[in-house]
Each structure stands twice: as structure tokens, then as C-alpha cells.
Design an enzyme around this catalytic site. Structure first.
Site, PDB file in Angstrom:
ATOM      1  N   TRP A 106      -7.833  -4.092 -11.307  1.00 58.68           N
ATOM      2  CA  TRP A 106      -6.756  -3.526 -10.502  1.00 58.68           C
ATOM      3  C   TRP A 106      -5.382  -3.857 -11.061  1.00 58.68           C
ATOM      4  O   TRP A 106      -4.492  -2.994 -11.091  1.00 58.68           O
ATOM      5  CB  TRP A 106      -6.904  -3.942  -9.037  1.00 58.68           C
ATOM      6  CG  TRP A 106      -8.150  -3.372  -8.450  1.00 58.68           C
ATOM      7  CD1 TRP A 106      -9.270  -4.057  -8.053  1.00 58.68           C
ATOM      8  CD2 TRP A 106      -8.460  -1.984  -8.258  1.00 58.68           C
ATOM      9  NE1 TRP A 106     -10.236  -3.178  -7.617  1.00 58.68           N
ATOM     10  CE2 TRP A 106      -9.774  -1.903  -7.726  1.00 58.68           C
ATOM     11  CE3 TRP A 106      -7.742  -0.806  -8.481  1.00 58.68           C
ATOM     12  CZ2 TRP A 106     -10.373  -0.689  -7.420  1.00 58.68           C
ATOM     13  CZ3 TRP A 106      -8.352   0.415  -8.173  1.00 58.68           C
ATOM     14  CH2 TRP A 106      -9.655   0.458  -7.641  1.00 58.68           C
ATOM     15  N   ASP A 175      -0.222  -7.828  -5.145  1.00 54.22           N
ATOM     16  CA  ASP A 175      -1.257  -6.995  -4.528  1.00 54.22           C
ATOM     17  C   ASP A 175      -2.241  -7.934  -3.845  1.00 54.22           C
ATOM     18  O   ASP A 175      -2.985  -8.652  -4.496  1.00 54.22           O
ATOM     19  CB  ASP A 175      -1.951  -6.163  -5.612  1.00 54.22           C
ATOM     20  CG  ASP A 175      -3.158  -5.381  -5.098  1.00 54.22           C
ATOM     21  OD1 ASP A 175      -3.472  -5.460  -3.895  1.00 54.22           O
ATOM     22  OD2 ASP A 175      -3.791  -4.693  -5.920  1.00 54.22           O
ATOM     23  N   LYS A 199     -10.201  -3.686   3.822  1.00 58.77           N
ATOM     24  CA  LYS A 199     -11.058  -4.808   3.448  1.00 58.77           C
ATOM     25  C   LYS A 199     -11.057  -5.883   4.542  1.00 58.77           C
ATOM     26  O   LYS A 199     -12.087  -6.201   5.107  1.00 58.77           O
ATOM     27  CB  LYS A 199     -10.605  -5.376   2.103  1.00 58.77           C
ATOM     28  CG  LYS A 199     -10.707  -4.323   0.996  1.00 58.77           C
ATOM     29  CD  LYS A 199     -10.102  -4.785  -0.307  1.00 58.77           C
ATOM     30  CE  LYS A 199     -10.026  -3.661  -1.319  1.00 58.77           C
ATOM     31  NZ  LYS A 199     -11.312  -3.194  -1.813  1.00 58.77           N
TER      32      LYS A 199
END
Length: 368
Positions: A106, A175, A199
Site C-alpha cells: 500500500w 495511512d 477494517k
């Protein structure tokens, strides 16, 4: 497991607390006695304003968000923020340069996206594999960088930071999509934090952005208006129609987190849950292997292989088939790395993890 039930170890969209699902089900057709569904409600209505403000206030309370930070509820997921961050902030210096710490899939994607808008300095030598955090002594920081960017939990590779990088005064961007609200965090150390909700804090469709006010109004002229933090902050996340239902679900999950002890309690549980799985891996004499350095193994996403470092695919298929028969789903590793991955987000219970641990022990006994 006495009765057949489904336990979702998915990496996201992930398990939601049962009480949240029941409440959403109860309110779906008629929200709070107003005669319409939350799915039909105008985002300009006073009822939705209350939902939006309640979610914001809960976030401020749970993370002790300072007053000089705006909380935005945006669309586009974490990947949308890979673009929004440089579009809003890479112009903080004239050189349009940003530092990126790349420790997994990511952060790598975020760095590639940022290159469209400025110069990206990956601050460390290229990693052969995403199994560790490069030693801070190898970091080559640019003191005039607009910002320093990292992902504090890599969902695919299972690498998690247990420290906040020292950026020597450069604006810090993080992030936090896959470990958001799984532990307390000092928001004041960051210029901006973002997290997809799907999540730990809700369902897919909404991304939280927490941004320091002095960083607003710095967007490049080519920044799309819906990605402009100043525009969204000035309109209380209502410049365009927001993902209303996803914000509502997030509010219910945040309330559930608060009622269950907040970020501190989530951290204790995450340590307990992940230790149950890592203990089995570590004591299996190499039958189970986790490729990640022990110093940075994720509490949220545990990737592992069976029998050898590169995995025995036939045995891993047998493991996944057996888990599925017991109602344990979404344990297959990410398509880019293979193997097995257990994601242990906030809503995954200790009992869920015990069921997996028991199965892992039985499988080890039967196949070692």
C-alpha cells in the site's frame, strides 16, 4: 465449535460487531421513528446532521483529537487518499518533493501515485521483500520535503510500526487504514491521518481524514474539487453527497468501541488475540512460518505459510478447506503473496481467535 457458525477473518471489508448489525437491521426501515430509512434520508436534513456530528464527536473523544484538527468523512477509500494527499500537500514547498517510507504494497502504491504530482524520495534502499521496517539509520530524509508519508500497518504483508517516525520537523502523514482505533495514538504528532473504515471502524464506503487546520488551502490548482480538503472542511464533509449509510454504520461502531473501553481496551484485546496465533506459529518447530521480522509483526494481519518458507500449496489448500468446513472464511492470503492470512480486527472476538488457534493446533498434530 459446537454449532456451525461463520467466523470472518477477512482483511476488509471485515467483520462488524453483531450488536451493530442488529441495531442497523432494526433501524433500517424506519430510522428513529421518522418513517423513512437511513438509506433514503437527505444528507442536508437535521437528522443526518446529528448522525454526522455524533460520529465526529465520538472520534474526537476516542482519539483525543485536538481542536485545531478537522475531521472529514470522504469517499474513494484509502486509494483515493493516495492521490488526495499529494494533490493537497506536495505543494507545501516549491520543489514539490515528498519523502515516502515504503514497507509494503500500500505504501508502494501511494508512492507511485504521488509521482504524478511531484518528486518522490523513497528514503531507504529498496527492500528485497516486505518483511521488515528499514533501520532508521538507513533513512535519508529530505529536510525540505513537503511531507513524510508512511503506512503504519501493511495489510497485505503484515508489517506494523510500533513507533512513530521522527521526521525532524517535516509534516507527518500516515495511512492508518488497517489499525485505526486498534490502539491509542497521539494525533498531535501528525499533520494528517487517514483510514478506510472497512477494517476496524465500519463498512466500506467512507474514509476518515484527520487533518491539521494549517495544512488546509494548500491544494494544487489541478486538485479535483471533491478531493480538496479545504473545500470539504468548509462544507463539513457535505460539499457533495457523502456516503450517508457508511457514516451511520461508523457511528454505531465508534459507539461500540467507546462502550467496550475505547482504544486502550482495543489495544489490550489485539495483543491478546494476535499472541494466541503467533505463539502457535513460534512453537510449531517450523511447521507454520511467518515471514515478518518479530519486531514489526502486525497485530491486525498475520500472514503465514505451512511447512516451509515458500509454503506447501497442497497442504495450505487442505488447511483452508478444513477451516471453511468449520465456518472460518477469508483466510486465504492476498493474491500477490499467497499462503494464509488471518485478520484480527476490533470486531473479531477472542472466541473467534480461539477457534482458529484450536484448529491450527489440530492441523499441526495431524500433519506435522
Amino acid at each position: 465449535m459446537n454449532k456451525k457458525q461463520t467466523i470472518n477473518f477477512g482483511a476488509g471489508p471485515a467483520k462488524l460487531p453483531e450488536s451493530v448489525l442488529f441495531k442497523a437491521q432494526k433501524e433500517l426501515l424506519d430510522y428513529s421513528g421518522i418513517g423513512i430509512s437511513i438509506l433514503e434520508m437527505s444528507h442536508r436534513s437535521s437528522d443526518f446532521t446529528k448522525i454526522l456530528k455524533a460520529a465526529e464527536n465520538l472520534l474526537r473523544e476516542l482519539l483525543n483529537v485536538p481542536e485545531n484538527y478537522k475531521i472529514l468523512f470522504l469517499q474513494g477509500g484509502g486509494s483515493g487518499q493516495f492521490s488526495a494527499v499529494p494533490l493537497n500537500l506536495i505543494g507545501l514547498n516549491e520543489d514539490r518533493c515528498a519523502d515516502y517510507l515504503v514497507t509494503g504494497a500500500w505504501s508502494a502504491k501511494a508512492a507511485i501515485e504521488a509521482e504524478k504530482y511531484g518528486k518522490v524520495n523513497v528514503i531507504h534502499p529498496k527492500l528485497d521483500s516486505y518483511t521488515k521496517i528499514p533501520d532508521t539509520s538507513t533513512w535519508s530524509l529530505n529536510p525540505s520535503a513537503s511531507y513524510f508519508y508512511y503506512c503504519c500497518n501493511e495489510t497485505v504483508h503484515g508489517v506494523e510500526f510500533n513507533f512513530i517516525p521522527d521526521t525532524k520537523g517535516v509534516v507527518l502523514i500516515c495511512d492508518m487504514s488497517s489499525n485505526f482505533l486498534s490502539r491509542p495514538v497521539d494525533v498531535s504528532k501528525f499533520g494528517l491521518i487517514f483510514a478506510g473504515a472497512q477494517k476496524n471502524v465500519g463498512c466500506a464506503g467512507v474514509t476518515v481524514v484527520i487533518v491539521r487546520e494549517d495544512l488546509l488551502g494548500k491544494a494544487l490548482k489541478e486538485c479535483p474539487i471533491t478531493l480538496d480538503y479545504q473545500v470539504q472542511a468548509s462544507n463539513d464533509s457535505l460539499y457533495n453527497t457523502p456516503p450517508c449509510f457508511s457514516i451511520y454504520i461508523m457511528g454505531l461502531v465508534l459507539e461500540w468501541i467507546r462502550n467496550n473501553g475505547g482504544a486502550n481496551a482495543m489495544e489490550l484485546l489485539s495483543k491478546q488475540k494476535s499472541a494466541m496465533i503467533y505463539d502457535i506459529i513460534n512453537s510449531s518447530n517450523g511447521f507454520y512460518t511467518c515471514p515478518v521480522d518479530e519486531a514489526c509483526r502486525s497485530r491486525m494481519n498475520i500472514p503465514f505459510r505451512i511447512r516451509k518458507k515458500e509454503g506447501d500449496e497442497s497442504l495450505e489448500k487442505l488447511f483452508l478447506d478444513g477451516a471453511s468446513k468449520l465456518g472460518m472464511i477469508s483466510l486465504k492470503g492476498h493474491r500477490s503473496v499467497g499462503g494464509i492470512r488471518a485478520s484480527l480486527y476490533n470486531a473479531v472476538t477472542v472466541a473467534d481467535v480461539k477457534a482458529l488457534a484450536t484448529y491450527m493446533e489440530e492441523f499441526l498434530r495431524d500433519h506435522q
